[in-house]
Design a protein around this motif. Structure first.
Motif, mmCIF file in Angstrom:
data_model
loop_
_atom_site.group_PDB
_atom_site.id
_atom_site.type_symbol
_atom_site.label_atom_id
_atom_site.label_comp_id
_atom_site.label_asym_id
_atom_site.label_seq_id
_atom_site.Cartn_x
_atom_site.Cartn_y
_atom_site.Cartn_z
ATOM 1 N N TYR A 91 0.828 -1.205 0.000
ATOM 2 C CA TYR A 91 0.000 0.000 0.000
ATOM 3 C C TYR A 91 0.865 1.259 0.000
ATOM 4 C CZ TYR A 91 -4.336 -2.600 0.840
ATOM 5 O OH TYR A 91 -5.429 -3.424 0.707
ATOM 6 N N GLY A 92 1.984 1.203 0.714
ATOM 7 C CA GLY A 92 2.877 2.357 0.733
ATOM 8 C C GLY A 92 3.422 2.674 -0.649
ATOM 9 N N VAL A 93 3.800 1.635 -1.406
ATOM 10 C CA VAL A 93 4.329 1.844 -2.754
ATOM 11 C C VAL A 93 3.264 2.421 -3.681
ATOM 12 C CG1 VAL A 93 5.389 0.719 -4.755
ATOM 13 C CG2 VAL A 93 6.015 0.017 -2.467
ATOM 14 N N LEU A 94 1.997 2.046 -3.453
ATOM 15 C CA LEU A 94 0.917 2.600 -4.274
ATOM 16 C C LEU A 94 0.887 4.128 -4.202
ATOM 17 C CD1 LEU A 94 -2.108 0.191 -3.578
ATOM 18 C CD2 LEU A 94 -0.664 0.290 -5.616
ATOM 19 N N GLY A 95 1.218 4.672 -3.039
ATOM 20 C CA GLY A 95 1.152 6.121 -2.877
ATOM 21 C C GLY A 95 2.484 6.827 -3.020
ATOM 22 N N LEU A 96 3.570 6.075 -3.221
ATOM 23 C CA LEU A 96 4.905 6.685 -3.232
ATOM 24 C C LEU A 96 5.071 7.690 -4.364
ATOM 25 C CD1 LEU A 96 7.715 6.889 -2.084
ATOM 26 C CD2 LEU A 96 8.362 4.847 -3.376
ATOM 27 N N GLY A 97 4.721 7.311 -5.582
ATOM 28 C CA GLY A 97 4.852 8.227 -6.706
ATOM 29 C C GLY A 97 3.968 9.454 -6.555
ATOM 30 N N LEU A 98 2.769 9.243 -6.018
ATOM 31 C CA LEU A 98 1.840 10.349 -5.801
ATOM 32 C C LEU A 98 2.404 11.326 -4.780
ATOM 33 C CD1 LEU A 98 -1.028 10.978 -6.930
ATOM 34 C CD2 LEU A 98 -1.946 10.019 -4.822
ATOM 35 N N LEU A 157 7.421 -6.589 0.479
ATOM 36 C CA LEU A 157 7.823 -5.656 1.531
ATOM 37 C C LEU A 157 9.283 -5.255 1.368
ATOM 38 C CD1 LEU A 157 7.190 -4.128 4.150
ATOM 39 C CD2 LEU A 157 7.861 -6.197 5.409
ATOM 40 N N ALA A 158 10.137 -6.220 1.045
ATOM 41 C CA ALA A 158 11.562 -5.916 0.864
ATOM 42 C C ALA A 158 11.761 -4.920 -0.275
ATOM 43 C CB ALA A 158 12.341 -7.202 0.599
ATOM 44 N N ILE A 159 11.049 -5.122 -1.382
ATOM 45 C CA ILE A 159 11.140 -4.193 -2.509
ATOM 46 C C ILE A 159 10.614 -2.818 -2.107
ATOM 47 C CG2 ILE A 159 10.266 -3.691 -4.825
ATOM 48 C CD1 ILE A 159 10.274 -6.690 -5.368
ATOM 49 N N SER A 160 9.544 -2.791 -1.322
ATOM 50 C CA SER A 160 8.962 -1.527 -0.872
ATOM 51 C C SER A 160 9.960 -0.734 -0.039
ATOM 52 C CB SER A 160 7.693 -1.786 -0.052
ATOM 53 O OG SER A 160 6.744 -2.519 -0.791
ATOM 54 N N VAL A 161 10.566 -1.394 0.947
ATOM 55 C CA VAL A 161 11.545 -0.717 1.801
ATOM 56 C C VAL A 161 12.741 -0.245 0.984
ATOM 57 C CG1 VAL A 161 13.125 -1.012 3.747
ATOM 58 C CG2 VAL A 161 10.827 -1.977 3.861
ATOM 59 N N LEU A 162 13.164 -1.058 0.016
ATOM 60 C CA LEU A 162 14.279 -0.679 -0.850
ATOM 61 C C LEU A 162 13.945 0.563 -1.666
ATOM 62 C CD1 LEU A 162 17.076 -1.353 -1.998
ATOM 63 C CD2 LEU A 162 15.940 -2.801 -3.690
ATOM 64 N N ALA A 221 5.007 3.984 -9.844
ATOM 65 C CA ALA A 221 3.660 3.485 -10.140
ATOM 66 C C ALA A 221 3.722 2.160 -10.888
ATOM 67 C CB ALA A 221 2.878 4.520 -10.956
ATOM 68 N N SER A 222 4.696 2.027 -11.796
ATOM 69 C CA SER A 222 4.807 0.782 -12.565
ATOM 70 C C SER A 222 5.197 -0.381 -11.663
ATOM 71 C CB SER A 222 5.820 0.950 -13.693
ATOM 72 O OG SER A 222 7.141 1.080 -13.197
ATOM 73 N N ILE A 223 6.117 -0.148 -10.747
ATOM 74 C CA ILE A 223 6.517 -1.214 -9.819
ATOM 75 C C ILE A 223 5.351 -1.590 -8.920
ATOM 76 C CG2 ILE A 223 8.075 -1.826 -7.926
ATOM 77 C CD1 ILE A 223 10.152 0.041 -9.201
ATOM 78 N N ALA A 224 4.614 -0.575 -8.445
ATOM 79 C CA ALA A 224 3.432 -0.847 -7.622
ATOM 80 C C ALA A 224 2.412 -1.663 -8.391
ATOM 81 C CB ALA A 224 2.812 0.476 -7.160
ATOM 82 N N GLY A 225 2.220 -1.330 -9.670
ATOM 83 C CA GLY A 225 1.249 -2.061 -10.485
ATOM 84 C C GLY A 225 1.624 -3.523 -10.664
ATOM 85 N N SER A 278 5.292 13.644 2.372
ATOM 86 C CA SER A 278 6.219 12.898 3.227
ATOM 87 C C SER A 278 6.466 11.510 2.639
ATOM 88 C CB SER A 278 5.657 12.775 4.647
ATOM 89 O OG SER A 278 6.454 11.907 5.433
ATOM 90 N N ILE A 279 7.730 11.165 2.403
ATOM 91 C CA ILE A 279 8.075 9.869 1.818
ATOM 92 C C ILE A 279 7.875 8.745 2.827
ATOM 93 C CG2 ILE A 279 9.885 8.522 0.725
ATOM 94 C CD1 ILE A 279 8.855 10.832 -0.968
ATOM 95 N N TRP A 280 8.527 8.843 3.971
ATOM 96 C CA TRP A 280 8.392 7.792 4.980
ATOM 97 C C TRP A 280 7.005 7.779 5.590
ATOM 98 C CZ3 TRP A 280 11.402 3.909 4.759
ATOM 99 C CH2 TRP A 280 12.738 4.051 4.389
ATOM 100 N N GLY A 281 6.340 8.921 5.595
ATOM 101 C CA GLY A 281 4.966 8.966 6.085
ATOM 102 C C GLY A 281 4.044 8.104 5.251
ATOM 103 N N ALA A 282 4.293 8.053 3.932
ATOM 104 C CA ALA A 282 3.480 7.215 3.044
ATOM 105 C C ALA A 282 3.643 5.742 3.393
ATOM 106 C CB ALA A 282 3.867 7.471 1.587
#
Length: 288
Positions: free
Chosen positions: A17-24, A147-152, A202-206, A238-242
């Motif tokens: 879910y965090g990655v879904l909002g990262l680009g935004l 999760l590992a990819i998200s944190v990375l 967004a592409s990675i999240a997709g 906020s990046i980490w906030g997402a």
């Protein structure tokens, strides 16, 4: 499923879910642009990955991230250069919001015309069913990899923004584009690169989402809803906030299944609403 196991799986889902909002979050933090088409770009990337894996049978979807991300960066750069750079000025968020809203409708209908309305899946192979146990708690391999990819991704983006010269240029442009223009920096070019990076996210999240669940040409609405909640709940820009907001929503969603199996995202949405009313600036934002 025990509560501890549910909590762990909620944490794993929250990374996605965090990655879904990262680009935004990145685009809003730099340009103060609300990209309404973000959900359609997420779904579009899933369809591109589906096409790539169809052209090269046997290619794991995780490997397909590389060509899809490259395509996404070019599309984001062109999208910003041709459309949004013409209307991003003076902090007025309405024109770019209207542009991206129109683009979202066009992209959604193009996907409907090309791929139809039936849900489809991105075949992931054995990794989708593989799991392991730790102290009797079953953990899926694919959610853990996600999760590992998200944190990375979050760590890499944070490092790039804080520790690199180009990252400092991006932050300076976000603070005052007129001043950086005097230093020989072209803000529009910076915006185009930032949008390209946002498209990559967004592409990675997709792809990660398509590896876990089915999707269709109309799925963008659900994706943008989660992405918006993650960005607002985490604190705008906020990046980490997402990431923190994504983890919170993921945990709430799965924990709610313990007492209401048919709730879906209901309690996650209620949690977002509760925080919006009590802390409108988000988890990582300043208190009102």
């Amino acid at each position: 499923m025990s509560y501890l196991e549910t909590l762990i799986n909620g944490l794993l889902l929250g990374g996605l879910y965090g990655v879904l909002g990262l680009g935004l979050a990145l685009v809003f933090g730099v340009m103060r642009v609300i990209n309404v088409a973000h959900g359609e770009f997420i779904v579009g990337a899933a369809f591109v990955a589906l096409s790539v894996t169809s052209l090269f049978p046997g290619m794991p979807p995780l490997i397909a991230i590389v060509p899809v991300a490259a395509i996404a960066f070019v599309m984001g750069y062109v999208f910003q250069t041709i459309l949004l750079n013409k209307v991003v000025r003076g902090g007025d968020m309405l024109p770019p919001m209207l542009i991206t809203f129109g683009v979202s409708i066009v992209v959604r209908n193009l996907m409907l015309a090309r791929f139809g309305s039936n849900p489809t899946v991105l075949r992931t192979g054995p990794i989708a069913q593989e799991s392991f146990s730790v102290a009797g708690i079953h953990i899926g391999l694919l959610p853990l990899v996600t999760l590992a990819i998200s944190v990375l991704l979050f760590s890499a983006l944070q490092y790039a923004l804080v520790r690199t010269a180009f990252g400092r240029m991006i932050r300076a442009t976000a603070d005052n584009p007129d001043i950086v223009r005097l230093m020989g920096v072209n803000p529009k070019r910076i915006y185009a690169v930032v949008m390209g990076i946002a498209f990559v996210m967004a592409s990675i999240a997709g792809i990660l989402l398509a590896m876990r669940t089915s999707f269709s040409a109309s799925s963008g609405v659900d994706r943008i809803l989660i992405a918006f909640e993650v960005v607002v709940l985490g604190g705008l820009g906020s990046i980490w906030g997402a990431l923190l907001a994504g983890v919170m929503l993921g945990v709430v969603q799965l924990m709610s299944f313990q007492f209401d199996a048919n709730s879906g995202l209901l309690y996650a949405h209620l949690t977002f609403l509760a925080f919006l009313l009590t802390r409108p600036n988000g988890l990582m934002g300043a208190k009102s």
